[in-house]
Every structure is written in structure tokens, then in C-alpha cells.
Design an enzyme around this catalytic site. Structure first.
Site, PDB file in Angstrom:
ATOM      1  N   LYS A   1      51.902  52.617  40.731  1.00 19.48           N
ATOM      2  CA  LYS A   1      50.879  53.574  41.179  1.00 19.48           C
ATOM      3  C   LYS A   1      51.629  54.827  41.610  1.00 19.48           C
ATOM      4  CE  LYS A   1      46.521  54.438  42.224  1.00 19.48           C
ATOM      5  NZ  LYS A   1      45.516  54.685  41.175  1.00 19.48           N
TER       6      LYS A   1
ATOM      7  N   ASP B   1      45.667  50.737  37.944  1.00 21.83           N
ATOM      8  CA  ASP B   1      44.214  50.728  37.715  1.00 21.83           C
ATOM      9  C   ASP B   1      43.914  50.749  36.215  1.00 21.83           C
ATOM     10  OD1 ASP B   1      45.445  53.202  37.945  1.00 21.83           O
ATOM     11  OD2 ASP B   1      43.690  54.244  38.711  1.00 21.83           O
TER      12      ASP B   1
ATOM     13  N   ASP C   1      50.398  40.011  41.537  1.00 23.92           N
ATOM     14  CA  ASP C   1      49.536  38.945  42.034  1.00 23.92           C
ATOM     15  C   ASP C   1      48.157  39.075  41.387  1.00 23.92           C
ATOM     16  OD1 ASP C   1      48.419  36.967  43.583  1.00 23.92           O
ATOM     17  OD2 ASP C   1      48.629  38.010  45.490  1.00 23.92           O
TER      18      ASP C   1
ATOM     19  N   ASP D   1      46.593  36.959  37.714  1.00 21.74           N
ATOM     20  CA  ASP D   1      45.367  36.149  37.752  1.00 21.74           C
ATOM     21  C   ASP D   1      44.344  36.670  36.753  1.00 21.74           C
ATOM     22  OD1 ASP D   1      46.291  34.390  39.623  1.00 21.74           O
ATOM     23  OD2 ASP D   1      44.546  34.581  40.946  1.00 21.74           O
TER      24      ASP D   1
END
Ligand code: NAD
Length: 351
Positions: free
Chosen positions: A186, A218, A242, A246
Site C-alpha cells: 500500500k 486493494d 493474511d 484466505d
């Protein structure tokens, strides 16, 4: 090659037994040392990570781990909980790099929540830094704010050395795949990310055969559901990894199929399925052993230098699926419904 086998709790024992059986059919000289971990170890000795288990893990070249935890242990104090064993192993062994492939076999593309053509033959690898970032940065806490109410705060931190070593893992992994790395950060907002980007870019100079691109987190979250097949290796920090790992695992539709690795600086690693101990199906002989068998394949590739054997295992898994073998979690009409042991045997026969 010495392997510490830590089956753990719930379905852990059933699925690890199948992976060990498959490893035994490869004709390699493997020395296997089994030890109790998690709730099983707590039952024996009052400690989820006994000294003898840690010693076996330290002695080994690689660790094959099942899963830990279960409702019986949920009431224990935090230090005695089965999950502490995994955290303890990561810390004691310096396992800083988490590798999570997300692969979709054409035969199982219907299991994804996305359209089959978006995910069929997907094969990406997320490399997540596991020991730094905002999860561990100090100071952190909740304090009184001068405006009256309380404020919570955490510190995002990465040292140059930490970024460099995870970048190296990603570039090395890409060399064993299709030689593309996408570094996710980011950097438009965070200083930590700006340093991350600079260091990854510098490190790329040592891997001229690997193509590097950068993406904001993003955008990456969006691209993973829009066009996931554009990625090969994604490398990112602890928190972004993380979340993205997922998200990526859900592209595949079945957690019973996904392996993972956590590596130290020398390539020693702990290999485990991404799922838990599944107490709801434990002992019934219906758990899917493929995530654990594929974890054993990753172990052959990343810690034991046996890429050819790894490929044999992965190809045997693919053939078993192509031949219609399905455990209950991935079963669809017209396929051959099998239990844990039959699935393991189907893979072993196809090696
Ligand atoms: P889980 O992954 O164990 O199970 C979630 C669901 O997926 C369940 O319905 C289960 O039956 C199914 N499932 C999981 N693995 C499967 C397999 N191989 N084949 C077929 N179906 C499978 O997650 P949970 O229920 O949230 O957690 C259960 C226990 O596992 C808890 O104690 C938790 O703390 C622990 N856990 C451990 C690990 C680990 O050891 N690394 C990871 C996650 C959860």
C-alpha cells in the site's frame, strides 16, 4: 532425510497417516519420527508442545503437521491451548515465510463460487511474511486519548532485512514456477510499504530471470476475484497476506485440498493443510487427505530438494481426481465417493 511427523488432533491422525503412506511409496530414504502435539500432547503430558516434540522438530529436516484443536480443549487457559503448539513451533524454529498455493483442478472448477472459466487451472502461490508487520510491531495498545475517549493503536514496521529475506523466498519460489512475482503493498499511503517496494525492487536485480510487478493491496483483492489467473507468485506482508491468502483459498472451493508451508531462512519448513482438525467429522474416515498429501509434496520440493518426487505426488493426486475419486467434501453426482483411506490408496496407486 529426517521428517518429524506431528499428526495432532481430530482428523489430523487420519489424514497424516495417508500422507505418510504415500511418502513411503516413493522409494526415498526417509527417516520418520512421530511425536504428539496439540490436544493429544496435552492429554499425555499437560503441555501442547512438549520438549520432546520440539526436540524432534529441531532434529528434523522438515515437519509434517496435521491439525490441532477441538472443543474439549476450548476451556483451557491460553498457554495450554492446542493452537499454542503451532505458534510455539513457528517461533522456536524461526518460520517466517508462509507459502500457500491455491490451485484449481479443471475437474473441480465447479466447486468454486466463481464461474468455472475464471478459475479452471488456476495455479497461484501466495508468499506471506509471517513474523513481522502490524501484528507484532511495538508500541501497541489502548490508551486514554486527550479528547476524552480511548484510542487503540498498532505499529506497522518492517526492517529492510525482513523484507529482503521474504522477497528472496518469493523469487526463489517463482524460479520453480512460471517466473513471475507480484509484490503487494500500500505504497501510496504507507511508509512501511514504500520501503517494502524499494527493497523488493532492489532484490529483483539479483533475479533477472524473474519478472516483477507491484500492485496495491486493494487492487489485488479485486483482481483476485476478477481475473485470478493473471498471477503466479504474490509476495506480501503479514496482514495483507493474511487476508489475501484466505480470499485466494476460497477461489478453489474446498479447504480439504489446500496445502501450506512455513519456512525458515535455510529452507527447513513445517508443512500442513490449511484446514483445522474438523472435530465434526473426526474418526469417521471421511476426511479429505489431499491437502495433507499435497503438503507432503511441498515438503519434498521446498525442504528436501526432491522436485521430481513432488511432481509425481501432485500428478497422482490430479489423476485420482480425473478418475472420479471424491471424498464427501468435494463429491458431486456421478463421481466415486470414497473415504480417507480409499482416497489415499487411489493416489498411491497412481504414483
Ligand atoms: P476446520 O477447518 O477444522 O473445519 C471447517 C469445516 O471444514 C468443517 O465442517 C470440517 O468438517 C470441514 N473440513 C475441514 N477439513 C476437512 C477435510 N480435510 N475434509 C473434509 N472436510 C473438512 O475449522 P474449524 O471447525 O473452525 O476448527 C476446528 C478446530 O480446528 C478448532 O479447534 C480450531 O481451533 C482448529 N484449527 C486448527 C488449525 C491448525 O491446526 N492449523 C487451523 C484452523 C483451525
Amino acid at each position: 532425510m529426517r521428517i518429524a511427523v506431528l499428526p495432532g488432533d481430530g482428523i489430523g491422525k487420519e489424514i497424516v497417516a495417508q500422507a505418510v503412506m504415500v511418502l513411503g511409496r516413493l522409494g526415498l530414504r526417509l527417516e520418520i519420527e512421530e511425536a504428539a502435539v496439540g490436544g493429544a500432547a496435552y492429554d499425555q503430558s499437560g503441555d501442547p508442545l512438549p520438549e520432546a516434540t520440539l526436540a524432534a522438530a529441531r532434529r528434523a529436516d522438515a515437519i509434517l503437521f496435521g491439525a490441532v484443536g477441538g472443543p474439549r480443549y476450548d476451556g483451557l487457559p491460553r498457554a495450554k491451548r492446542p493452537e499454542q503448539a503451532l505458534l510455539g513451533l513457528r517461533k522456536a524454529l524461526g518460520l517466517f515465510a508462509n507459502l500457500r498455493p491455491a490451485q484449481v483442478y479443471a475437474e473441480l472448477a465447479d466447486a468454486s463460487a466463481l464461474r468455472p472459466e475464471v478459475v479452471a487451472e488456476l495455479d497461484i502461490l501466495i508468499v506471506r511474511e509471517l513474523t513481522g508487520d502490524i501484528y507484532f510491531g511495538q508500541p501497541k495498545g489502548i490508551r486514554q486519548h486527550e479528547s476524552g475517549g480511548r484510542e487503540g493503536f498498532d505499529t506497522m514496521r518492517y526492517t529492510e532485512a525482513e523484507v529482503r529475506r521474504i522477497a528472496q523466498v518469493a523469487f526463489e519460489a517463482a524460479r520453480k514456477r512460471s517466473k513471475r512475482v507480484c509484490s503487494v503493498d500500500k505504497a501510496n499511503v504507507l511508509e512501511t510499504s514504500q520501503l517494502w517496494r524499494e527493497v523488493v525492487t532492489e532484490e529483483a536485480k539479483n533475479y533477472k530471470d524473474v519478472e516483477l510487478c507491484h500492485m496495491y493491496v486493494d487492487n489485488c483483492a479485486m483482481q483476485l476475484v476478477r481475473e485470478p489467473k493473471q498471477f503466479d507468485v504474490i509476495v506480501t506482508g503479514n496482514m495483507f497476506g493474511d487476508i489475501l491468502s484466505d480470499e485466494a483459498s476460497m477461489l478453489t472451493g474446498s479447504i480439504g485440498l489446500l496445502p501450506s508451508a512455513s519456512l525458515d531462512a535455510q529452507g527447513k519448513g513445517l508443512y500442513e493443510p490449511i484446514h483445522g482438525s474438523a472435530p465434526d467429522i473426526a474418526g469417521k474416515g471421511v476426511a479429505n487427505p489431499l491437502a495433507t498429501i499435497l503438503s507432503a509434496a511441498m515438503m519434498l520440493r521446498y525442504s528436501l530438494g526432491q522436485s521430481a518426487a513432488a511432481q509425481r505426488v501432485e500428478e497422482a493426486v490430479r489423476k485420482a481426481l480425473r478418475d472420479g475419486y471424491r471424498t464427501a467434501d468435494i463429491y458431486t453426482d456421478g463421481m466415486k465417493k470414497v473415504g480417507t483411506g480409499e482416497m489415499g490408496a487411489a493416489v498411491a496407486q497412481r504414483l
